[in-house]
Design a protein around this motif. Structure first.
Motif, short mmCIF file in Angstrom:
data_model
loop_
_atom_site.label_atom_id
_atom_site.label_comp_id
_atom_site.label_asym_id
_atom_site.label_seq_id
_atom_site.Cartn_x
_atom_site.Cartn_y
_atom_site.Cartn_z
N ILE A 1 55.24 -49.99 -18.94
CA ILE A 1 56.52 -49.96 -19.57
C ILE A 1 57.64 -49.89 -18.56
N GLU A 2 56.63 -48.81 -17.05
CA GLU A 2 58.02 -48.86 -16.23
C GLU A 2 57.97 -50.92 -15.57
N GLY B 1 58.92 -53.07 -18.15
CA GLY B 1 59.75 -53.63 -19.05
C GLY B 1 58.95 -54.63 -19.38
N ALA C 1 57.32 -50.92 -24.43
CA ALA C 1 58.47 -49.93 -24.87
C ALA C 1 57.49 -48.78 -26.24
N ALA D 1 61.73 -58.23 -16.90
CA ALA D 1 60.29 -58.00 -16.53
C ALA D 1 59.56 -58.96 -15.52
N TYR E 1 61.42 -59.63 -12.34
CA TYR E 1 60.91 -58.84 -11.53
C TYR E 1 59.76 -59.53 -10.78
#
Length: 349
Positions: free
Chosen positions: A68-69, A71, A74, A91, A94
């Motif tokens: 979840i962190e 991305g 959810a 995500a 990143y």
């Protein structure tokens, strides 16, 4: 947030391409197991996920929190106990950026370790600016540096050659990747028929910008304006092949890193480039001229003798003279200097 280290615990990747690539991006094996199960079955409560994967609810909760962190997941449902995959573009960008930063960090660590080694073995103030490369390492170093070029290569080309003076497939590949090559050839390079046919012409055909001077000041190549190699072999007009081989076996090469010296070498090339004569003219040769006449114009500025030009063109001196007479007639010139001026005025060069 710290990206979790890659691991294979909790998932059997086998030949699964997705799992392999997610591990490459930095996801841990247990987290990948949760993510893949949700991709396969759709949204699910955490307890159901734990049962399907044979893991404890706490382990699944930990993986879910990390995903979840990042991305990738959810929460869904009235009590937010369910999990569902979300569109992963941000995500993944990143994760890719984090891995790039790690690779850059590893690169800097290795570079600093090598510099510490250099300071220990060769404690001198210039060790970060200049390297001296000798012997069989020269060719390997030249190839590695040239393969790493990404934008621009500037070169003074003159025999003798560390790499044997044959074809240069690394340059051909670089030109194909969009690397710009500008080369100033010494007359001694152009007048070698084998080198002209095997190296110069193929590189020009592949997109190299080539010019010529009677001599070049130094044997130099600058890569991306970040590093230069300077050969310590003698630069001369009349080096014979056997002399070149002898020189190669006893010479050395400097690798110049960012410094005022590198800036000076780059400036030297730019100054020489402006005064050099083009060796190719693209599509600017008038259609009224024959291809061989275009090549004659290309070679005139290199200062070659008629005999050498005829040899490079594969024609007799009489045929060369006949084409030169025709060029003079078209230009209304009586000297080669006047012919060159006319060609410049008409945009042929």
């Amino acid at each position: 947030m710290r990206v979790p280290s890659a691991g294979r615990e909790g998932i059997s990747v086998g030949d699964d391409a997705l799992s392999s690539e997610l591990i490459r991006l930095g996801l841990a094996g247990p987290d990948i197991g949760v993510y893949r199960e949700l991709l396969r079955s759709g949204p699910a409560p955490r307890a159901d996920l734990a049962r399907r994967l044979g893991r404890s609810p706490g382990e699944v909760a930990g993986s879910a929190a990390r995903l979840i962190e990042l991305g990738l997941l959810a929460t869904v449902g009235p009590d937010e106990d369910g999990l569902t995959p979300v569109e992963p573009t941000l995500a993944l960008e990143y994760l890719a950026g984090a891995r790039t930063a790690e690779i850059q960090g590893a690169r800097l660590a290795a570079l600093n370790a090598y510099r510490d080694f250099r300071r220990t073995v060769h404690p001198q103030p210039t060790e970060d600016l200049l390297e001296v490369v000798t012997g069989p390492q020269i060719v390997e170093r030249i190839h590695n540096i040239e393969k790493s070029a990404r934008h621009e290569v500037m070169r003074f080309d003159s025999p003798p050659y560390h790499t044997g003076g044959g074809p240069n497939p690394i340059e051909i590949d670089g030109l194909g990747r969009g690397v710009a090559y500008r080369v100033v050839y010494a007359k001694s390079a152009v007048r070698n028929p084998d080198y002209y046919a095997e190296n110069i012409q193929p590189c020009i055909a592949a997109g190299e910008q080539a010019r010529a001077l009677p001599t070049v000041p130094v044997k130099l190549t600058v890569f991306d304006r970040k590093v230069a190699i300077v050969s310590m072999t003698f630069v001369g007009e009349d080096l014979m092949e056997e002399e070149s081989v002898a020189a190669e076996n006893n010479d050395s090469m400097l690798v110049v890193h960012p410094s005022s010296l590198l800036s000076a070498l780059t400036g030297l090339f730019e100054s020489s480039w402006k005064s050099a004569f083009p060796l190719h003219f693209g599509d600017r040769i008038p259609s009224a001229l024959t291809p061989i006449q275009g090549r004659i114009l290309e070679l005139l500025g290199s200062g070659l003798t008629d005999e050498t030009m005829a040899g490079l063109l594969g024609v007799s001196r009489r045929t060369l003279s006949r084409h030169l007479m025709d060029l003079h007639a078209r230009a209304g010139s009586t000297t080669r200097f006047q012919l060159a001026l006319h060609a410049a005025r008409e945009g042929w060069i």
